[in-house]
Structure formats: structure tokens, C-alpha cells
Scaffold this motif. Structure first.
Motif, short mmCIF file in Angstrom:
data_model
loop_
_atom_site.label_atom_id
_atom_site.label_comp_id
_atom_site.label_asym_id
_atom_site.label_seq_id
_atom_site.Cartn_x
_atom_site.Cartn_y
_atom_site.Cartn_z
N UNK A 1 -12.30 46.07 12.72
CA UNK A 1 -11.07 45.82 11.96
C UNK A 1 -10.40 44.55 12.46
N UNK A 2 -10.37 44.37 13.76
CA UNK A 2 -9.76 43.16 14.33
C UNK A 2 -10.51 41.92 13.89
N UNK A 3 -11.82 42.00 13.99
CA UNK A 3 -12.63 40.84 13.60
C UNK A 3 -12.38 40.47 12.14
N UNK A 4 -12.34 41.50 11.32
CA UNK A 4 -12.13 41.27 9.90
C UNK A 4 -10.78 40.61 9.66
N UNK A 5 -9.78 41.15 10.35
CA UNK A 5 -8.43 40.62 10.17
C UNK A 5 -8.33 39.19 10.69
N UNK A 6 -9.01 38.93 11.81
CA UNK A 6 -9.00 37.56 12.35
C UNK A 6 -9.62 36.61 11.35
N UNK B 1 -1.12 27.18 14.78
CA UNK B 1 -0.52 28.33 14.11
C UNK B 1 -1.46 29.52 14.17
N UNK B 2 -2.69 29.22 13.81
CA UNK B 2 -3.68 30.29 13.80
C UNK B 2 -3.82 30.91 15.18
N UNK B 3 -3.94 30.02 16.17
CA UNK B 3 -4.10 30.53 17.52
C UNK B 3 -2.91 31.40 17.91
N UNK B 4 -1.73 30.89 17.59
CA UNK B 4 -0.54 31.62 18.00
C UNK B 4 -0.43 32.95 17.27
N UNK B 5 -0.69 32.90 15.99
CA UNK B 5 -0.60 34.14 15.23
C UNK B 5 -1.65 35.13 15.71
N UNK C 1 -3.88 39.35 18.54
CA UNK C 1 -4.97 40.04 17.87
C UNK C 1 -6.29 39.74 18.57
N UNK C 2 -6.45 38.46 18.94
CA UNK C 2 -7.68 38.08 19.63
C UNK C 2 -7.76 38.80 20.98
N UNK C 3 -6.61 38.89 21.66
CA UNK C 3 -6.58 39.64 22.92
C UNK C 3 -7.02 41.07 22.68
N UNK C 4 -6.44 41.64 21.63
CA UNK C 4 -6.75 43.04 21.32
C UNK C 4 -8.23 43.18 20.98
N UNK C 5 -8.74 42.20 20.23
CA UNK C 5 -10.16 42.26 19.86
C UNK C 5 -11.02 42.21 21.11
N UNK C 6 -10.60 41.34 22.05
CA UNK C 6 -11.33 41.28 23.33
C UNK C 6 -11.29 42.63 24.03
N UNK C 7 -10.09 43.19 24.11
CA UNK C 7 -9.96 44.49 24.78
C UNK C 7 -10.84 45.52 24.10
N UNK C 8 -10.81 45.50 22.78
CA UNK C 8 -11.56 46.54 22.07
C UNK C 8 -13.05 46.35 22.29
N UNK D 1 -0.07 40.49 11.63
CA UNK D 1 -0.50 41.31 12.74
C UNK D 1 -0.23 42.78 12.55
N UNK D 2 0.93 43.06 12.02
CA UNK D 2 1.37 44.44 11.97
C UNK D 2 0.49 45.31 11.11
N UNK D 3 -0.22 44.68 10.21
CA UNK D 3 -0.96 45.49 9.26
C UNK D 3 -2.46 45.38 9.46
N UNK D 4 -2.87 45.44 10.72
CA UNK D 4 -4.31 45.53 10.94
C UNK D 4 -4.72 46.90 10.49
N UNK D 5 -5.33 46.90 9.34
CA UNK D 5 -5.63 48.17 8.73
C UNK D 5 -6.99 48.64 9.23
#
Ligand SMILES: Nc1ncnc2c1ncn2[C@@H]1O[C@H](COP(=O)(O)OP(=O)(O)O)[C@@H](O)[C@H]1O
Ligand SMILES: [Mg+2]
Lengths: 464, 237
Positions: A41-46, A295-299, A303-310, A418-422
Motif C-alpha cells: 500500500x505504501x509503495x502504491x501510494x508513493x 516537495x515530493x521528498x518532503x511529502x 511515508x517513505x520512512x514507513x515503507x522502509x519500516x514496513x 499521507x492521511x489516506x494511505x488506503x
């Protein structure tokens, strides 16, 4: 078939051991599945975010940063800034279009030069102007309570100036530079309306002037017809007006000028190279090229951190389940060494014993996988939410030339992103679960296969 | 040498100069140290000797649970000493029936399932036939019918040993190998078990009991005595 029945029987006759194995393994497989799901899901959202913000860059006259971004609240990152608009602080002074007359602008030739650069798929020229005449009334803007720059707004509903954008690719709403905007009535421009006196206006402006689609109004003494009304969900965004580029040039006396060129690049990976190519072509003293990478990096950072964690979690969970199943199979094999010895003594082949143990393991693994997969449905979203750190805080923290951060914060596209990573848990998760389970069972077969062959009944059944 | 005499004599099992050594640390234990003997067919034979003299080792060699270092073991005319793979599995399954001191039933199977196990391993396709045969074997070893569906943990030692004997009979082997079958039973039960084993010896079935108990040996048709891995006596009963 016989072996299958025996394996099931052995499990059912030792339900506690089986339940324990299923439980422990179910937890680790479930964890792995959740991580796989969340990671996907994170990858898709990214990717989505990248495709939303990542393939556009903005070309502006050199030294034009710091322009009136605020006035363009509600415009997506693709729109770029209105370089010639006065700073927010100036608006109250009634600055008009002449305020920026002395500043350099880009030219149509520059736009053509950009168009011929590799990877550029599309571009749109815009000019921006502030309308301060009295033929139109601006809508009122209430002070947003949580806005970081609310202090810059006119107090309690004082009218503000009307931002006019002329654009030459007006057929699609998105190319108006209004992200998240929707046409509420009428339409956008048509291709043959490049010089027509037509306008798409924001809802706020329409209401303040009692305009509906089909009405006409005057702008700098010209009659302009309302063809569409949009809302961007923000008061700033809805207090603006869009005109075809040439119409805007004519009405605001800006013939041949270009304030910004919004350039679309074929893929996100080519954005940097294309930006560099544009800088080279136009010269850094003529044009500032800004990409949305920052912008992309900041936004996407949280999410990227979370994707790494996941991803780490996923790998850890997979390793854990492999370790658990190997460990438990090894323990079970040791525990049952006597059983193995008896079976071999009364004439069971190694294959028979290995087969039965493998099937027992496979049963346990499959049941655990199904349980893990079922647990994924309610838990994946929770885990995803837990992994992404509070989006609004993160988004407010990134800087962007020209007050972009502030725009993002008001507008909240960042938090929306970010809030809507579905985390849509698809039935595919059962496929993964099964694959993991069978993979584990296969790996776990190696132990009994190795072990059973070495069990000597004479030794394990020895009694003195 | 007596070897030639042994080899030519007909018997259920013939051992020729069988040797089995174990290494434990730096020592070598001569568990079976050159044993030659012919076990006559259809008899109850006692293998007698003090603990540690090599009885179990000899039985394991006869049952193909272990292989001799040297020598030959012929059971029913077939060389057992070099068996491996599928032939070894088939031999253990079909030709011999083991009865252990510790009963060694499968803990999660009921009495009747334990008896059916060797039949299933053999690939007997008829489930009803297996069940019927197992029931009759359990009756033959005099296990009360209400015990047939109990698991080993809910059976007494004597009952477990009866189940083990029924299991040993499942594939109708020609050689029953019983290693101290009464050592974990009280004397009355032990006598019943020996009586049961005795009743199994017939024209085509030989029963070999390893024991250090003289009272058991007394009931045998033939007593073979071992000491320190060697054969030291052979007495017709
Ligand atoms: N697997 C083995 N490893 C090492 N020594 C063994 C093994 N099996 C038996 N022995 C040794 O061989 C000797 C004979 O053992 P065993 O045949 O069990 O005697 P018995 O059954 O007459 O008591 C004993 O000294 C015993 O310790
Ligand atoms: Mg012994």
C-alpha cells in the motif's frame, strides 16, 4: 492419501501441540502478511504521489521567487507560482498589474525551446495578474483558524484582490493548475477558445457577483462570458478567475509575456535531467527551474520512512516465521524420535515418516496462514496508520521557495496525500499466505528428511 | 569348525560368526562377539544371559534394526545381514514382529489402530479387513473388547504388552523377537505374557525371547545362553 490421513490424525490426537504451533506460526505469518500488505500500500501510494507531483516542473523568470504563492492557494504543485504577483503584504495596498511591469518575463520563444527538449511531453504557459478594478467584487475570505499565515489575511472578511490567470492549455481542469478542483457548473475552455472572451471563475467570485454560467461581466472594459464555475475547496482558490492566455494578455496589456511555464516530463525519473536541460537551454540568468522533487521528498518522507519500516518488518516477520517453523519442527522431531524409531522398527520407510511429518507441518502452516491472513484484514490499516508519523506535522515542516509550505498547510494536500494511505487488503493476501506457508513447510521438510534418515531404531529404542 | 554344521542345519534363523562392536568413547564394546547358532523353526527359544551380555544387540541384528560388522544372518533362507533400503523396510514389516520391554506403542493411536498400523504400512487396501483382523488379533492376545479403542496411556502394562504382541502378529511374520517382554510387568502378568508368546510358537512361527529370568527360560523349548557377547550354552528344554 493414507499419509495425509495419518498426518491429520497425528495432529488431532495431539491438539495442544498442534494448537500451540498454529498459534505461534499464525502470529508470525500474520505479521509478515500485514507487513507485505502495508508495504504494498505504501509503495502504491508513493508511486501515486510521485505521479501526482513528480512529473511537472516549473520555469519562471530568474529571480522571481517569493512571489504571491499565497494568493494561489488551492493550486497544486504543478501550477507553479505567480511570480509577478506582489507579496501578500502588498495586496492590502491595492497593488495593481503595473506593479510588476519592470520585471523580466519569459517569452513564447522560451516555451518553444523548452518544447523541443527531450522528455518534455507538454507545457502550459501562464500569466498571472491581479484585478483591482471595480467592475467585479471579490468574495470575502474568512481567517482560517489554524492557518500559519492567517495574520496576512484581511481581517474578518475584507475583500481581497482577484487573481487572474491566463493559461494556454485550458481544456482540462487540471491544467488550470487547480488541483483537487471540480467544475461545479458549466465547463472548461475549449481548444478553439484561445482568444475568446470567456472565463472559468471560482465559486466565491461567482457568488459575490451573482454570476452563473452564461452570464457576462466586464473586465478592464471587455465583456467576458462565464463558461464554467469551479470550486477548489479553498476560499483563495475560489476567488480567482481563469482566462485563455491570449485573452488575459490582451485584457491586462501583457502581449507576448509569459510568467511561468509549467512543463510536464514523461517520467518522474527524467525530471532532474530535464530541469538541467532547460537551465542550459534558457540560461540560469533568464529562467529559474523548480522541480517538485523537494516537495515530493518532503511529502513522502514520512511515508517513505514507513515503507522502509514496513519492509524491514516484513523481512523480519518472514525470517521469524521461518525460524519458528524450523525450530518447532526440529523440536517436534526430537520429541518424537521414539515414535520415529517405532515406526521404522515396525516397517515404515523413511519416506513414509518424512511424508507424514511434512504433511503435519504443512497442515499446521496452512491453518496458521489462513488465520494470519484473516487477521490481516482488520489489522493492516491500523498498522499502516501506526507506521506513518503524524502527517500534518511532517508536512508543515518542509520548506519550499515562495511559501509553498504554507500553501500546502492551508490547503492540506500533503496531509491528504499521507492521511489516506488506503490499505486495501485484497484476497491476494490468501495467495501470499499460502505461498509463505508452503514455502515454510517445504523448508521445514528438510529437517525431518535429514533427521529421520539418521534415526536408528535400535539406538532410540534401547533400554537398559 | 561348527560353522559348516550350523550353515547346513535347517532353521528359522541361522547366525554364522556374527560380530557387532560398539565404540563408546575410546573403548570398543564387543556386544556380539562371534556368535554362531541355528534357531529351530516353530519353537519357543529363550536367549538367556545377564544384563549387558549382548541379547538385545543380537535381537536387533535378527530384526534388521541394526547391521552386523561381520558374519551372516539368514532368516527363512534370506540373508538379512546386508539388507538396506526397501528390502530392509519390507523385512522389518513382513518377516519379523518385535515385542519390546517398554511396549513402544504409538502414543496417539488406540490399541486397535496400533495393531492396524503394520497392515497399513504394508499397503493392505481393505480397511474393513484390517479392522476385522486387528479385532481378532486383540481377542487372541486376550485384550478385553472395551480396551480396543483406548490409547496406550489408558491401558495397564500387561494390556499394552498384549497390544504390542498383537501388533507384532499383524503381518503374520515367521519370527517374533521379544526383548525382555516381561521385565516391566509383575510376575503374574509376566507369566501370562510368556504363556501367550508360547502359544504363538507353531509350525511356521518361531518365537525368540531375550531374558535374564530363569523362570521364563524354563518354559522354552530351547535355551541359548550368552555371556560377554559370546554363546556359552545351548540346552534343549
Ligand atoms: N548403541 C550402542 N552403543 C554403544 N554401546 C552399546 C550400544 N548398544 C549396546 N551397547 C553395549 O553393548 C553391550 C550389550 O548390550 P545389550 O545388547 O543391550 O545387552 P543386553 O540386552 O544383554 O542387556 C552393553 O555393554 C551395552 O552397553
Ligand atoms: Mg537388553
Amino acid at each position: 492419501m493414507k499419509t495425509l490421513r495419518w498426518a491429520a490424525r497425528a495432529l488431532l490426537r495431539a491438539p495442544l501441540r498442534a494448537a500451540l504451533l498454529v498459534g505461534v506460526l499464525g502470529v508470525s505469518i500474520g505479521l509478515a502478511l500485514i507487513m507485505i500488505t502495508v508495504d504494498g500500500a505504501f509503495d502504491e501510494r508513493l508511486d501515486e504521489i510521485q505521479s501526482e507531483v513528480g512529473t511537472t516542473l516549473t520555469v519562471q523568470p530568474a529571480g522571481s521567487f517569493g512571489g504571491g504563492f499565497i494568493l494561489r492557494g488551492g493550486f497544486g504543485p504543478g501550477a507553479g507560482g505567480g511570480p509577478n504577483a506582489p507579496n501578500a503584504g502588498d495586496t492590502a495596498d491595492g497593488a495593481d498589474t503595473d506593479a510588476d511591469a519592470g520585471q523580466a518575463t519569459l517569452t513564447d520563444e522560451a516555451a518553444e525551446a523548452i518544447a523541443s527538449i527531450e522528455h518534455v511531453t507538454d507545457y502550459a504557459r501562464t500569466i498571472t495578474a491581479l484585478y483591482s478594478g471595480d467592475e467585479l467584487v471579490a468574495g470575502t475570505v474568512e481567517r482560517p483558524g489554524n492557518s500559519p499565515f492567517a495574520g496576512n489575511l484581511p481581517e474578518g472578511g475584507r475583500p481581497i484582490l482577484i487573481l487572474v490567470t491566463g493559461t494556454d492549455d485550458p481544456t482540462e481542469l487540471s491544467s488550470l493548475g487547480v488541483q483537487n478542483a471540480e467544475i461545479t457548473s458549466g465547463r472548461t475552455f475549449e481548444v478553439d477558445e484561445g482568444e475568446a472572451n470567456v472565463a472559468v471563475i471560482g465559486e466565491g467570485l461567482a457568488e459575490a457577483n451573482g454570476l452563473v454560467v452564461g452570464d457576462t461581466f466586464s473586465v478592464n472594459e471587455a465583456e467576458v462570458e462565464v463558461v464554467g464555475i469551479y470550486t477548489s475547496g479553498t476560499q483563495f482558490g475560489d476567488n480567482a478567475m481563469f482566462l485563455p492566455l491570449d485573452t488575459a494578455r490582451a485584457l491586462f496589456d501583457r502581449e507576448g509575456e509569459v510568467d511561468a511555464i509549467s512543463v510536464r516530463v514523461d517520467t518522474a525519473e527524467n525530471v532532474s535531467a530535464t530541469a538541467e536541460a532547460i537551465r542550459e537551454t534558457l540560461g540560469e540568468d533568464v529562467a529559474d527551474v523548480t522541480t517538485q522533487e523537494a516537495t515530493f521528498d518532503a511529502i513522502s518522507a514520512p511515508l517513505a520512512d514507513a515503507a522502509d519500516s514496513s519492509r524491514i518488518g516484513m523481512i523480519a516477520a518472514l525470517i521469524a516465521s521461518a525460524a519458528i517453523i524450523l525450530f518447532s519442527v526440529a523440536i517436534v522431531a526430537r520429541q518424537r524420535i521414539k515414535e520415529i524409531g517405532i515406526l521404522k522398527a515396525i516397517g515404515a520407510s523413511n519416506w513414509h515418516v518424512v511424508g507424514q511429518m511434512t504433511l503435519e507441518t504443512a497442515f499446521v502452516a496452512v491453518i496458521a496462514a489462513v488465520i494470519g491472513a484473516l487477521a490481516t484484514f482488520p489489522l493492516a490499516q491500523t498498522v499502516a496508520n501506526g507506521l506513518v508519523s503524524d502527517p500534518t506535522i511532517q508536512v508543515g515542516g518542509f520548506g519550499r521557495p515562495g511559501g509553498g509550505a504554507a500553501v500546502q498547510a492551508v490547503d492540506g494536500p500533503g496531509s491528504n496525500l499521507l492521511g489516506e494511505v488506503d490499505v486495501a487488503v485484497s484476497p491476494e493476501v490468501f495467495g501470499y499466505a499460502l505461498a509463505i506457508a508452503l514455502g515454510l513447510a517445504l523448508v521445514a521438510t528438510l529437517i525431518p528428511a535429514w533427521y529421520v534418515g539418521r534415526v536408528k531404531p535400535a539406538e532410540v529404542l534401547r533400554y537398559e | 569348525m561348527s560353522n559348516t554344521a550350523v550353515a547346513t542345519s535347517s532353521g528359522a534363523a541361522v547366525l554364522e560368526d556374527v560380530v557387532k562392536h560398539f565404540k563408546s568413547g575410546s573403548d570398543t564394546v564387543h556386544a556380539v562377539d562371534g556368535v554362531s547358532v541355528a534357531i529351530p523353526r516353530g519353537k519357543l527359544v529363550a536367549l538367556k544371559g545377564p544384563s549387558g551380555c549382548g541379547k538385545s544387540t543380537l535381537l536387533n541384528l535378527l530384526g534388521a534394526l541394526d547391521r552386523p560388522d561381520s558374519g551372516r544372518i539368514v532368516v527363512d533362507g534370506a540373508d538379512v545381514s546386508g539388507l538396506s533400503g526397501a528390502a530392509e523396510v519390507a523385512y522389518r514389516r513382513d518377516k519379523v514382529g518385535f515385542v519390546f520391554q517398554m511396549f513402544n506403542l504409538m502414543p496417539y493411536l488406540s490399541a486397535i489402530e496400533n495393531v492396524m498400523l503394520p497392515m497399513e504400512l504394508r499397503g493392505e487396501p481393505n480397511a474393513q479387513g484390517r479392522r476385522t483382523l486387528a479385532e481378532s488379533l486383540l481377542s487372541r492376545v486376550k485384550l478385553a473388547p472395551d480396551r480396543h479403542r483406548r490409547r496406550p496411556t489408558r491401558l495397564s502394562g500387561g494390556e499394552q504388552q498384549r497390544v504390542a504382541i498383537a501388533r507384532a502378529l499383524a503381518n503374520d511374520p515367521s519370527l517374533i523377537l521379544a526383548d525382555e517382554p516381561t521385565a516391566n510387568l509383575d510376575s503374574t502378568t509376566g507369566e501370562q505374557i510368556v504363556g501367550l508368546l508360547r502359544s504363538l510358537a507353531s509350525d511356521d512361527r518361531t518365537v525368540l525371547i531375550a531374558t535374564h529370568d530363569n523362570s521364563i527360560a524354563r518354559q522354552a523349548d530351547l535355551v541359548v545362553t550368552m555371556r560377554d557377547g559370546k554363546l556359552v550354552g545351548r540346552d534343549e528344554g
